[in-house]
Design an enzyme around this catalytic site. Structure first.
Site, PDB file in Angstrom:
ATOM      1  N   LYS A 179       0.855  -1.197   0.000  1.00  0.00           N
ATOM      2  CA  LYS A 179       0.000   0.000   0.000  1.00  0.00           C
ATOM      3  C   LYS A 179       0.885   1.238   0.000  1.00  0.00           C
ATOM      4  O   LYS A 179       1.526   1.558   0.988  1.00  0.00           O
ATOM      5  CB  LYS A 179      -0.897   0.029   1.235  1.00  0.00           C
ATOM      6  CG  LYS A 179      -2.027   1.038   1.058  1.00  0.00           C
ATOM      7  CD  LYS A 179      -2.510   1.689   2.330  1.00  0.00           C
ATOM      8  CE  LYS A 179      -1.636   2.767   2.854  1.00  0.00           C
ATOM      9  NZ  LYS A 179      -1.587   4.012   2.040  1.00  0.00           N
ATOM     10  N   GLU A 254      10.041   1.047  10.594  1.00  0.00           N
ATOM     11  CA  GLU A 254      11.076   2.059  10.308  1.00  0.00           C
ATOM     12  C   GLU A 254      10.405   3.407  10.487  1.00  0.00           C
ATOM     13  O   GLU A 254       9.585   3.807   9.653  1.00  0.00           O
ATOM     14  CB  GLU A 254      11.588   1.912   8.864  1.00  0.00           C
ATOM     15  CG  GLU A 254      12.229   0.582   8.551  1.00  0.00           C
ATOM     16  CD  GLU A 254      13.614   0.447   9.134  1.00  0.00           C
ATOM     17  OE1 GLU A 254      14.094   1.380   9.796  1.00  0.00           O
ATOM     18  OE2 GLU A 254      14.228  -0.611   8.928  1.00  0.00           O
ATOM     19  N   CYS A 288      14.331  10.341   6.657  1.00  0.00           N
ATOM     20  CA  CYS A 288      14.176   9.939   8.060  1.00  0.00           C
ATOM     21  C   CYS A 288      15.484   9.975   8.843  1.00  0.00           C
ATOM     22  O   CYS A 288      15.509  10.285  10.019  1.00  0.00           O
ATOM     23  CB  CYS A 288      13.605   8.538   8.097  1.00  0.00           C
ATOM     24  SG  CYS A 288      14.580   7.408   7.087  1.00  0.00           S
ATOM     25  N   GLU A 387      10.599  15.756  15.353  1.00  0.00           N
ATOM     26  CA  GLU A 387      10.927  15.576  13.939  1.00  0.00           C
ATOM     27  C   GLU A 387      10.110  16.578  13.125  1.00  0.00           C
ATOM     28  O   GLU A 387       8.885  16.565  13.167  1.00  0.00           O
ATOM     29  CB  GLU A 387      10.591  14.152  13.484  1.00  0.00           C
ATOM     30  CG  GLU A 387      10.978  13.926  12.043  1.00  0.00           C
ATOM     31  CD  GLU A 387      10.581  12.555  11.518  1.00  0.00           C
ATOM     32  OE1 GLU A 387       9.410  12.170  11.697  1.00  0.00           O
ATOM     33  OE2 GLU A 387      11.436  11.874  10.927  1.00  0.00           O
TER      34      GLU A 387
HETATM   35  P1  NAD Z   1       2.710   8.352   7.811  1.00  0.00           P
HETATM   36  O1  NAD Z   1       2.983   7.570   9.036  1.00  0.00           O
HETATM   37  O2  NAD Z   1       1.699   9.426   7.889  1.00  0.00           O
HETATM   38  O3  NAD Z   1       2.279   7.401   6.617  1.00  0.00           O
HETATM   39  C1  NAD Z   1       3.099   6.345   6.155  1.00  0.00           C
HETATM   40  C2  NAD Z   1       2.233   5.298   5.488  1.00  0.00           C
HETATM   41  O4  NAD Z   1       1.448   4.637   6.485  1.00  0.00           O
HETATM   42  C3  NAD Z   1       1.237   5.833   4.476  1.00  0.00           C
HETATM   43  O5  NAD Z   1       1.129   4.891   3.428  1.00  0.00           O
HETATM   44  C4  NAD Z   1      -0.048   5.945   5.291  1.00  0.00           C
HETATM   45  O6  NAD Z   1      -1.206   5.877   4.499  1.00  0.00           O
HETATM   46  C5  NAD Z   1       0.054   4.721   6.175  1.00  0.00           C
HETATM   47  N1  NAD Z   1      -0.609   4.817   7.485  1.00  0.00           N
HETATM   48  C6  NAD Z   1      -0.712   5.902   8.273  1.00  0.00           C
HETATM   49  N2  NAD Z   1      -1.317   5.566   9.419  1.00  0.00           N
HETATM   50  C7  NAD Z   1      -1.588   4.250   9.370  1.00  0.00           C
HETATM   51  C8  NAD Z   1      -2.206   3.315  10.267  1.00  0.00           C
HETATM   52  N3  NAD Z   1      -2.666   3.687  11.462  1.00  0.00           N
HETATM   53  N4  NAD Z   1      -2.302   2.029   9.884  1.00  0.00           N
HETATM   54  C9  NAD Z   1      -1.804   1.633   8.691  1.00  0.00           C
HETATM   55  N5  NAD Z   1      -1.246   2.466   7.787  1.00  0.00           N
HETATM   56  C10 NAD Z   1      -1.121   3.765   8.133  1.00  0.00           C
HETATM   57  O7  NAD Z   1       4.134   8.933   7.346  1.00  0.00           O
HETATM   58  P2  NAD Z   1       4.466   9.877   6.126  1.00  0.00           P
HETATM   59  O8  NAD Z   1       4.084  11.271   6.499  1.00  0.00           O
HETATM   60  O9  NAD Z   1       3.959   9.300   4.867  1.00  0.00           O
HETATM   61  O10 NAD Z   1       6.082   9.743   6.105  1.00  0.00           O
HETATM   62  C11 NAD Z   1       6.897  10.509   6.900  1.00  0.00           C
HETATM   63  C12 NAD Z   1       7.353   9.737   8.119  1.00  0.00           C
HETATM   64  O11 NAD Z   1       7.996   8.536   7.731  1.00  0.00           O
HETATM   65  C13 NAD Z   1       8.387  10.507   8.921  1.00  0.00           C
HETATM   66  O12 NAD Z   1       8.102  10.382  10.284  1.00  0.00           O
HETATM   67  C14 NAD Z   1       9.681   9.791   8.584  1.00  0.00           C
HETATM   68  O13 NAD Z   1      10.712   9.922   9.542  1.00  0.00           O
HETATM   69  C15 NAD Z   1       9.239   8.395   8.425  1.00  0.00           C
HETATM   70  N6  NAD Z   1      10.217   7.638   7.633  1.00  0.00           N
HETATM   71  C16 NAD Z   1      10.994   6.701   8.257  1.00  0.00           C
HETATM   72  C17 NAD Z   1      11.965   6.006   7.545  1.00  0.00           C
HETATM   73  C18 NAD Z   1      12.839   4.962   8.184  1.00  0.00           C
HETATM   74  O14 NAD Z   1      13.444   4.181   7.466  1.00  0.00           O
HETATM   75  N7  NAD Z   1      12.931   4.906   9.495  1.00  0.00           N
HETATM   76  C19 NAD Z   1      12.119   6.264   6.189  1.00  0.00           C
HETATM   77  C20 NAD Z   1      11.318   7.219   5.595  1.00  0.00           C
HETATM   78  C21 NAD Z   1      10.351   7.899   6.330  1.00  0.00           C
END
Ligand code: NAD
Length: 481
Positions: A179, A254, A288, A387
Site C-alpha cells: 500500500k 522504520e 528519516c 521531527e
Molecule cells: P505516515 O505515518 O503518515 O504514513 C506512512 C504510510 O502509512 C502511508 O502509506 C499511510 O497511508 C500509512 N498509514 C498511516 N497511518 C496508518 C495506520 N494507522 N495504519 C496503517 N497504515 C497507516 O508517514 P508519512 O508522512 O507518509 O512519512 C513521513 C514519516 O515517515 C516521517 O516520520 C519519517 O521519519 C518516516 N520515515 C521513516 C523512515 C525509516 O526508514 N525509518 C524512512 C522514511 C520515512
C-alpha cells in the site's frame, strides 16, 4: 496531460476497484493535477490479500520454488524497472518535490539494486542445514518464508522504501500486498506495470493505493496477513505495533528520527560543510535518517553557524525536474504548514534564524519553504526535540566530547547520525557511544548490504543486508532420527 489509471493490480491482473473513489496526485512544484488512481478500500485489500494468500499457499507455488527460479523472476522484474526508470524518477520528483538529481541515483536505481542483491543472496544463503543434535540424532534447521506480507510505505522515498520490503520478501518466498502513500500513487502504478510485464506469478505482488489510514489499517489487522513491514511516522508505527501486538503478528517498523551531527573541535569545516548538506538537508529534510541537530563545540560555535548559514544561503531552490535544483518544494501543502508551524515555534522559544525562515521569493506556486538554520538553540527546545521533516536545522553548542555524546543521546529517537573530525579513529570511538541504528564518520552513505533501522522511537527490527532477508523468514527445526 494527466496520467489516469482505471484499475488496480491484484492477483496478477488489472482489476476493477470496488468503488468509484479516486486518489488524485498533484505536482509539488506547480500544484497542478498530475493524474489519478482508484482509491482502494477494505474490499480491494481483501481481494489483494486473498490473491497473495492463494499464491503463497499453492503447494507448487512461489514459496516452494527453488531460490534460483525465484531469482530469475526477480531479475526480469529488475529489467522491467530499468526500462521505466526515467519515467519513475520523473513521477516521484513531480509528486513529492525530490530534486531529480537525487531522484535518479536513488529512486531510479536502488529498487533495481535491491532486487538483484536479494536475488543473488537467496541463492547463496542456505535455506536449510542439518545440525548434529545436542540430544540425539540430527536436526534439520529450515528458514521458511513468513507468508503474506503487508508492506506500507511513505511518500518521501516511495520507490526505495517499497523495494527495501518487496525485494527481500519476494526473494525469501513471501507474497506481498503493498500500500503506497496517497501522495505518491503514480510511481507505485509503474511498479505494477513492471511486475505485470515481468510476468510475476499471479498474486505474488499486489498494489493497492488507499487514501487516509483506512486501507493501511485494514491491511495491518487482516487475518490473512502474516507480517507487516512499515515505514512512516512514529505515531502511525505505534498504532500499527499495538494491532500487531494484539494479533501476535511479526512487524518491522522504520519510523521517525531527529539525528545529530557531532562536529568535533578538530574538524576541518571547509571539508565538513559541503558534505553536511547530504547528511542534513537532502530531499528538503524529508529523509528519516538525516541530521537536523547540528552539535557544535562551544569554542567554535560562531564559526560553525556562519559556515553552515553560508552553505544554506547558496543552495539553489527551484523546479525539482530541473537538474540544477538542489532544494525543491516540500511534498504537500499540509507538510509545509507543519514546517512553518515549527519555524514559528522555534522563533517563539528564542531561537535565532540566521538564514531562511519563510517562503522563497519568486515562487508563487508550489509548496516551497526556505531552508532554515536556527542558532542559539537548546537541545530541549521543540525544534531540537521533534521531527520536523522539512529543511530546518538547529545548531546546539556542546562543551566536550562527553557532552556531545550525552546531547546526541538525549533524544526520543535513534535512527542516523554523523561524527565529523580530522581523526577517523576518534570519530569511530565516539560513533560507538551514540545510541542509534546507523551512524557515519565524515559523511553518511547508507550501505544497502548492512542492516538499517532505528532504536527507541525510531523503530523495531532492521531492513537491508542479510538481516533484511531474515526479517521475512522464520525458523523451523525438524528433529530427525
Ligand atoms: P505516515 O505515518 O503518515 O504514513 C506512512 C504510510 O502509512 C502511508 O502509506 C499511510 O497511508 C500509512 N498509514 C498511516 N497511518 C496508518 C495506520 N494507522 N495504519 C496503517 N497504515 C497507516 O508517514 P508519512 O508522512 O507518509 O512519512 C513521513 C514519516 O515517515 C516521517 O516520520 C519519517 O521519519 C518516516 N520515515 C521513516 C523512515 C525509516 O526508514 N525509518 C524512512 C522514511 C520515512
Amino acid at each position: 496531460m494527466t496520467v489516469d489509471y482505471g484499475s488496480l493490480y491484484i492477483g496478477g491482473a488489472w482489476t476493477r476497484p470496488s468503488s468509484e473513489q479516486r486518489i488524485e496526485a498533484y505536482s509539488a512544484a506547480t500544484e497542478e493535477l498530475l493524474g489519478s488512481v482508484p482509491a482502494g478500500g477494505p474490499a480491494d485489500i481483501d481481494a489483494a490479500v486473498a490473491a497473495a494468500r492463494r499464491a503463497f499457499d499453492d503447494p507448487n507455488g512461489w514459496a516452494t520454488w527453488e531460490p534460483a527460479r525465484r531469482a530469475a523472476v526477480l531479475e526480469r522484474f529488475a529489467a522491467e524497472l530499468v526500462t521505466r526508470s526515467a519515467e519513475m524518477v520523473r513521477r516521484v520528483s513531480a509528486q513529492n518535490g525530490m530534486p531529480i538529481r537525487f531522484g535518479k541515483p536513488v529512486e531510479g536505481t536502488v529498487p533495481v539494486t535491491m532486487l538483484r542483491y536479494y536475488a543473488e543472496l537467496i541463492q547463496q544463503l542456505p535455506t536449510s542445514e542439518v545440525r548434529r543434535s545436542l540430544v540425539v540424532g540430527n536436526t534439520e534447521v529450515r528458514r521458511e518464508p513468513l507468508g503474506v506480507v503487508g508492506a506500507i510505505v511513505p511518500w518521501n522515498f516511495p520507490q526505495t522504501l517499497a523495494f527495501f520490503k518487496i525485494a527481500p520478501a519476494l526473494a525469501a518466498g513471501c507474497t506481498v500486498v503493498m500500500k503506497p502513500s496517497s501522495e505518491t500513487v503514480l510511481d507505485a502504478m509503474l511498479i505494477a506495470e513492471a511486475a505485470a510485464a515481468a510476468e510475476l506469478p499471479a498474486g505474488v505482488l499486489n498494489i493497492v493505493p488507499g487514501s487516509g489510514r483506512t486501507a493501511g489499517a485494514h491491511l495491518v489487522a487482516h487475518p490473512g496477513v502474516d507480517k507487516i513491514a512499515f515505514t512512516g511516522s512514529t505515531d502511525a508505527g505505534r498504532a500499527i505495533a499495538e494491532t500487531c501486538g494484539r494479533l501476535l503478528k511479526p512487524v518491522t517498523l522504520e519510523l521517525g528520527g531527529k539525528s545529530a551531527a557531532l562536529i568535533l573541535d578538530d574538524a576541518d569545516l571547509s571539508a565538513v560543510i559541503p558534505n553536511l548538506f547530504a547528511a542534513s538537508l537532502m530531499n528538503q529534510g524529508q529523509s528519516c535518517y538525516i541530521c537536523t541537530r547540528i552539535l557544535a563545540p562551544r569554542s567554535r560555535y560562531g564559526e560553525v553557524v556562519d559556515a553552515l548559514s553560508d552553505m544554506v544561503r547558496a543552495l539553489r531552490i527551484g523546479d525539482p525536474l530541473d537538474r540544477s535544483t538542489v532544494i525543491g518544494p516540500v511534498a504537500s501543502a499540509g507538510q509545509r504548514e507543519i514546517i512553518e508551524g515549527y519555524i514559528a515555534k522555534g522563533k517563539a522559544e528564542g531561537g535565532r534564524i540566521t538564514v531562511g525562515g519563510g517562503r522563497p521569493a519568486g515562487f508563487d506556486r508550489g509548496w516551497f519553504v526556505e531552508p532554515t538554520v536556527f542558532a542559539d538553540v537548546d537541545n530541549n527546545s521543540t525544534v531540537a526535540r521533534e521531527e520536523i521533516f522539512g529543511p530546518v536545522l538547529a545548531v546546539i553548542p556542546f562543551d566536550d566530547d562527553a557532552d556531545a555524546v550525552r546531547q546526541a543521546n538525549d533524544s526520543p529517537y535513534g535512527l542516523g547520525g554523523t561524527v565529523w573530525t580530522s581523526d577517523v579513529e576518534r570519530g569511530a570511538a565516539l560513533a560507538r557511544r551514540v545510541q542509534t541504528g546507523s551512524i557515519g564518520v565524515n559523511g553518511y552513505t547508507m550501505d544497502h548490504g548492512a542492516p538499517f533501522g532505528g532504536v527507541k522511537d525510531s523503530g523495531l527490527g532492521r531492513e537491508l543486508g542479510p538481516e533484511g532477508l531474515a526479517a521475512y523468514q522464520q525458523y523451523k527445526s525438524i528433529y530427525l532420527p
